[in-house]
Design an enzyme around this catalytic site. Structure first.
Site, PDB file in Angstrom:
ATOM      1  N   LYS A 192       6.347 -16.976  17.144  1.00 45.21           N
ATOM      2  CA  LYS A 192       5.855 -15.662  17.616  1.00 45.21           C
ATOM      3  C   LYS A 192       4.890 -15.120  16.574  1.00 45.21           C
ATOM      4  O   LYS A 192       5.211 -15.075  15.391  1.00 45.21           O
ATOM      5  CB  LYS A 192       7.060 -14.737  17.811  1.00 45.21           C
ATOM      6  CG  LYS A 192       6.757 -13.253  17.855  1.00 45.21           C
ATOM      7  CD  LYS A 192       7.972 -12.491  18.349  1.00 45.21           C
ATOM      8  CE  LYS A 192       8.215 -11.220  17.560  1.00 45.21           C
ATOM      9  NZ  LYS A 192       9.422 -10.501  18.019  1.00 45.21           N
ATOM     10  N   LYS A 208       2.669 -11.979  15.228  1.00 38.94           N
ATOM     11  CA  LYS A 208       2.437 -10.539  15.287  1.00 38.94           C
ATOM     12  C   LYS A 208       0.938 -10.333  15.477  1.00 38.94           C
ATOM     13  O   LYS A 208       0.132 -10.962  14.762  1.00 38.94           O
ATOM     14  CB  LYS A 208       2.896  -9.882  13.985  1.00 38.94           C
ATOM     15  CG  LYS A 208       4.411  -9.877  13.829  1.00 38.94           C
ATOM     16  CD  LYS A 208       5.041  -8.951  14.855  1.00 38.94           C
ATOM     17  CE  LYS A 208       6.514  -8.719  14.557  1.00 38.94           C
ATOM     18  NZ  LYS A 208       7.123  -7.809  15.550  1.00 38.94           N
TER      19      LYS A 208
END
Ligand code: SMG
Ligand code: MG
Length: 395
Positions: free
Chosen positions: A185, A187
């Site tokens: 993931k 940011k």
């Protein structure tokens, strides 16, 4: 049939088939400790950068045992309005007295006592976590099995913060993939999005890849956000305002990529409304953000019934919060990898032994011992504690 029952404003554990703890628990003392843990490297999101975690640990003592919980609020009100400071106040003045007032008959009883106090979910969760560890210890069962968990190991991913340069991010993506993590993931924020995602995707065409904006965009960015569709992302997490459902519904209609809500889902009611509105196709469940196990279970059950995938979010927890996340993520509806990394991803030394480790297949074992099933390193906790408060029963 899963129902959302409400009593005194609290949603109560919804699945009637779920085992519940019947033992009467008499809590003698609630103890809070402010503990600071340095991070091995700074963590940057669209709203800011931290290089240490100030953690409010909660322990509840009763029947000769201690249950442990963690308040996952940050030092500043940037992810949510709660902070370690507001949580300490709410626990001191409202929640600890409610908990200590009389013996606790079950999770619903405790949730019902906290429900009249509006909001402050993260503070409430800290006490629920500690209570359930103690209750499961007394029942002699693991916390995971106590809440109906079924997975012996859970799949995990890693969340990678904004970096000074894309090369630094690529190095970390490669490193965590090598360690086995099943999902990356990234940011993102305006100015650190399309190009970054394009480069990671080009290098790793087949990995599970997602992005998390922490509310950095508005609906005006729709044409820009639509360009993320070409990267085959697993999801885009919380692109719009922290408390929005309507704009997310408008956005999800225009995007192929599933929207996943994090900040916006603060209660089972909000989860139900988000699904009804079409604001998202996935939900990140954080036990803290939603106010503890009672509410997290209700959201899980609701989503499971509607075949909406959920996954366990993270708040850079110490091993205590991390162990609670493992119990939660062992529930059957948690089908996507959670933000549950190894202790060593954030800390040189964790507050528990053994520390949380990720195996080469990108899974973490769910502890099977009674309660949380881990040992709190109380000496290390003491050496890191900046202040302590102790609340005891009056009679
Ligand atoms: O615990 O590995 C973790 C952090 C996961 O990215 C993560 N959490 O919005 O999902 C999120 C963020 C919230 C914390 S930002 C300080
Ligand atoms: Mg998030």
């Amino acid at each position: 049939m899963v129902r959302l029952d409400m009593r005194n404003g609290a949603y109560l554990v919804a699945d009637p088939a779920r085992p519940t703890i019947q033992e009467l628990i008499r809590v003698d003392a609630v103890v809070t400790r402010l503990v600071r843990l340095p991070l091995r490297e700074a963590f940057e999101t669209s709203f800011g950068r931290i290089d240490s975690r100030l953690i409010l640990l909660v322990s509840v003592e009763g029947h000769g045992r201690t249950g442990w919980g963690e308040v996952v609020a940050a030092e500043e009100p940037l992810y949510s309005y709660e902070t370690t400071g507001t949580a300490a106040h709410i626990i001191r003045d409202y929640l600890a007295p409610a908990m200590l007032a009389r013996p606790i008959t079950g999770l619903d009883d405790l949730a019902g006592r906290f429900a009249p106090f509006k909001g402050h979910n993260i503070a409430k969760a800290g006490l629920e976590l500690a209570y359930l560890d103690l209750a499961a210890q007394m029942a002699g069962t693991s916390l995971a099995s106590t809440i109906g968990g079924t997975r012996p190991r859970v799949p995990v991913g890693v969340s990678l913060g904004i970096q000074p340069a894309i090369s630094a991010l690529i190095e970390r993506v490669d490193r965590y993939l090598d360690l086995g993590y099943q999902r990356i993931k990234l940011k993102i924020k305006p100015g650190w999005d399309l190009e970054v995602v394009a480069q990671v995707r080009r290098r790793h065409p087949d990995i599970l890849l997602s992005v998390d904006a922490n509310a950095a965009y508005t609906l005006q960015d729709l044409p820009h956000l639509k360009r993320l569709d070409e990267f085959g992302l697993l999801m885009i997490e919380q692109p719009l305002d922290h408390d929005d459902l309507l704009d997310h519904a408008a956005l999800q209609k225009e995007l192929r990529t599933p929207v996943c809500l994090d900040e916006s889902i603060t209660t089972p009611r909000r989860a139900e409304q988000a699904l009804r509105l079409g604001s998202c196709r996935m939900i990140n469940i954080k036990i803290g953000r939603v106010g503890g196990y009672s509410q997290a279970l209700a959201i899980h059950d609701l989503c499971h019934q509607r075949e909406i995938p959920v996954w366990c979010g993270g708040m850079l927890e110490s091993g205590i919060g991390r162990a609670h996340n493992l119990a939660l993520a062992s529930l059957p509806g948690f089908t996507l990898p959670g933000d549950i990394s190894a202790s060593s991803r954030y800390f040189a030394r964790d507050l528990i032994v053994p520390e949380v480790t990720v195996s080469a297949d990108g899974t973490v074992e769910v502890p099977t011992g009674p309660g949380l099933g881990i040992k709190v390193d109380t000496d290390y906790v003491a050496s890191r504690t900046e202040s302590t408060e102790r609340f005891t029963r009056q009679s």
